[in-house]
Structures are given as C-alpha cells and as structure tokens.
Design an enzyme around this catalytic site. Sequence first.
Site, PDB file in Angstrom:
ATOM      1  N   LYS A 166     -12.537  -8.918  -7.818  1.00 20.62           N
ATOM      2  CA  LYS A 166     -12.927  -9.363  -6.475  1.00 20.62           C
ATOM      3  C   LYS A 166     -14.386  -9.749  -6.548  1.00 20.62           C
ATOM      4  O   LYS A 166     -15.230  -8.886  -6.815  1.00 20.62           O
ATOM      5  CB  LYS A 166     -12.764  -8.235  -5.453  1.00 20.62           C
ATOM      6  N   LYS A 222       0.847  -1.198   0.000  1.00 21.32           N
ATOM      7  CA  LYS A 222       0.000   0.000   0.000  1.00 21.32           C
ATOM      8  C   LYS A 222       0.882   1.248   0.000  1.00 21.32           C
ATOM      9  O   LYS A 222       1.892   1.308   0.723  1.00 21.32           O
ATOM     10  CB  LYS A 222      -0.881   0.014   1.246  1.00 21.32           C
TER      11      LYS A 222
HETATM   12  O1  OSB Z   1      -7.482  -2.453  -2.081  1.00 21.15           O
HETATM   13  O2  OSB Z   1      -6.915  -4.397  -2.639  1.00 21.15           O
HETATM   14  C1  OSB Z   1      -7.431  -3.649  -1.816  1.00 21.15           C
HETATM   15  C2  OSB Z   1      -8.319  -5.654   1.295  1.00 21.15           C
HETATM   16  C3  OSB Z   1      -9.554  -5.112   1.614  1.00 21.15           C
HETATM   17  C4  OSB Z   1     -10.050  -4.084   0.851  1.00 21.15           C
HETATM   18  C5  OSB Z   1      -9.331  -3.602  -0.229  1.00 21.15           C
HETATM   19  C6  OSB Z   1      -8.090  -4.133  -0.566  1.00 21.15           C
HETATM   20  C7  OSB Z   1      -7.577  -5.170   0.226  1.00 21.15           C
HETATM   21  C8  OSB Z   1      -6.264  -5.742  -0.045  1.00 21.15           C
HETATM   22  C9  OSB Z   1      -6.114  -7.248  -0.076  1.00 21.15           C
HETATM   23  O3  OSB Z   1      -5.305  -5.068  -0.272  1.00 21.15           O
HETATM   24  C10 OSB Z   1      -5.562  -7.848   1.138  1.00 21.15           C
HETATM   25  C11 OSB Z   1      -5.820  -9.324   1.175  1.00 21.15           C
HETATM   26  O4  OSB Z   1      -6.987  -9.756   1.236  1.00 21.15           O
HETATM   27  O5  OSB Z   1      -4.860 -10.091   1.175  1.00 21.15           O
HETATM   28 MG    MG Z   2      -6.793  -2.512  -4.183  1.00 20.24          MG
END
Ligand code: OSB
Ligand code: MG
Length: 375
Positions: A271, A164
């Site tokens: 997703k 991130k």
């Molecule tokens: O932005 O990809 C994203 C998890 C929850 C909401 C948004 C995001 C994420 C993650 C994935 O970054 C983390 C994971 O499930 O391993």
């Molecule tokens: Mg993302």
Amino acid sequence: MRVLAVELFLLELPLNEPFVASHGETRSRAIVMARVATTIGPGWGECSALPAATYTDESATGCYRSIGDELAPGLIGRPLPDDPSPDTVAVPGGDRGRPMATSCLEMALIDASLRSRGLSLARWLGAERDRVPAGVSIGLGTVGETVAAAERLVADGFGRLKVKIEPGHDARLVEALRRALPAVELQVDANGAYDEADVDDVARLVVGAAERGVDAIEQPFAPAAEAAAVELIERLASGRAVPVVADEAVSSVRDAARLLARGAMSGLSIKPARVGGIGESKRLHDLCLANGLPATAGGMLETGLGRHALAALAALPGFCLTGDLSPASRWLAADPWPDLTMVDGEILVPTDHGVGPEPDEALLERFTVDRRLVD
Ligand code: OSB
Ligand code: MG
C-alpha cells in the site's frame, strides 16, 4: 523543480456502507488531498490515512496537521529533480515515521513531474500490463450478510474476494462462502486479530476441511507477533502453498527484509500510503519479485486518485495475487476524482499523464471541510 505552494484539502466523503474491520469501524471518509504548485506545473497527491488511527498510527486529521505544519513548509523553495525516478523521488523530512503524510506529498511531486513530461505512472514504473484482475474487499458482517454481499459482487464481475475475519468469526464464514461461490478466489484478512495461541485454528482455517480453505491470509497476527507468523508458515509449508501476507507489519523495505529473512511472511500487501509512497512501493515490489514472493496491491478506501495510483502499481509483474482493485465507488458514495474503469472483471490500467486525472472542482469545493495554504 521548486515547489511554490502546497494547498491542503481536508475532505469528508460519504461512504456507501460503513467499513468494518477488527481494528474498528469507518463511517465517513475524512481524507486529506494536496495540490502542489511548482515551477514545472501543478500536481495532486492523496494521503490515504483513515479518519482514525486504528489501522496504523496515522489518522487523516493528524496527517493534515503534520503535512501543513512540518512536511509542506520543508518542501517550499527546495530544488528538486524535474524528472525523478522511483529511486530518487523523496520528500525532505519524509523518513521520520509518518509514511502516510509523506506519501501524499511524494504523490504530488510525482504527478507534477509526470504531467510536465507527458508520462503515465504505469509507464514511469515500467509496468507492462494494460489490465489487471479486479478484486474487492468485504468488511466484517454476519455470515448471511457477507455471503449476500459476496454473491452480489461476484455477479458484478469480481473474481476475487478479500473477506475480513476475526477469532470466532472465521471457519463458518469461509465454509459458507465456499459453498455459495466455489470458484471464487478467496482471501481472508484478520488485521492482526489472532494471537500465538490461535496458530492451530488459523492453520486449519487456511487449509480447510472438506472445503478448499482459502487462497491467501492477510495479517493474521499482530505485527509484533512474528514468531506466530513463522510457525504458521512452517505449518503450511507441507501443503498447498497459501501465502501468509503481511500488511500492517511492513512499513518499509527494511521491515520486509527482516520478515523475509526470518520466514515471517510469504506474501506482501503493498500500500503506497502505508510504506511512505510509490517509490518505496516499487522497491518492495522488486524485493518480492527477486524473492519469488507474491505481492498484492492493497487498498485504503482511496479516492479515484489513490485508486489510479494503485492500479498502475498493480500492473507490475510481481503483483501476482489479486489486489483490492475495485473502483473507488466500491466504498465512496461521492468522489471529486474520476474513477477507475472496470470491464469484464478487469481494471483498465490508467494511461492518463501523471498519477491520475484532475478532480471536479465543484465536487472538491462541496466536500471540503477545511483547507490550508502553505507558501
Ligand atoms: O487491512 O487491507 C486492510 C482498508 C483500510 C485499511 C486497511 C485495510 C483496508 C482494506 C481494503 O481492506 C479495502 C479497499 O480499499 O478496498
Ligand atoms: Mg489488510
């Protein structure tokens, strides 16, 4: 089949560490699960909405209410196909702007159908791979914390990291990660934190200075800032093709087709929860494949059940960017569902009949904070 009853569970699962992104911090994992009883047998579904409506407009408790008050009652007693395909599976009323709530019941219907037919989700989807590369996401933290976490995860076998970032916390982080782990596949995810004025900085970050830059960037700009995404993609066109991956900007095939036509995405995170379910995920995958766009399987801090669905999806041929494919235990410190298996940096594609395995009833009981029966 007909649905006889829907049992909703609101769970509160502990996390190993808070999950921090530019949209907010998740400290404990409230999550909604549904068990349907049908004329052809039971099925389980997961609603992966986060505890708070930070990532998208849906939250776990909001979905608990909308499934219980609206979607589940509309399902009871309706005649539905026993053997739906990804194109025919549908939740009545599921097309009205609540994709995560809808995806929960869709998964439960698919699970019931596949269990009764002795089919795995991967086979139903037409997936051919039996293993997929493991990838892992790392939340926001200091440069030192992130490099330490990255080294530990690479030592555990993950060949791809998705880190991130946000404005002011990007170039130094990428350089430090590249120095420490030169061979790793490095993706960054900004959850929409940059704006139009940052296009230059983002392009420089992606390309890299002396270092190699990144291998993909996910949702750099807010979903509405399509022009900024178009500009970034044009800027990157002359060099190494680094995908600009849409996440929050796409909740349906219609969104994806629009962004594609406009040149506002060059990769897509799929997703199932965000797009309304596994059926729409399959159609998005097909759209990516037809257009030569790399797809990546995106995680949402799921239980073992949601992770099983994600791993089956990721076995389709269009998923050529490594996804958020780590076991559920990457985030969850406890989980009633059996986890994915990771071997030598790869996730084994589940072969269980249905979407995934059954939960441990004692753990389910222990972590349930509310439940509701719709019949
Ligand atoms: O932005 O990809 C994203 C998890 C929850 C909401 C948004 C995001 C994420 C993650 C994935 O970054 C983390 C994971 O499930 O391993
Ligand atoms: Mg993302």
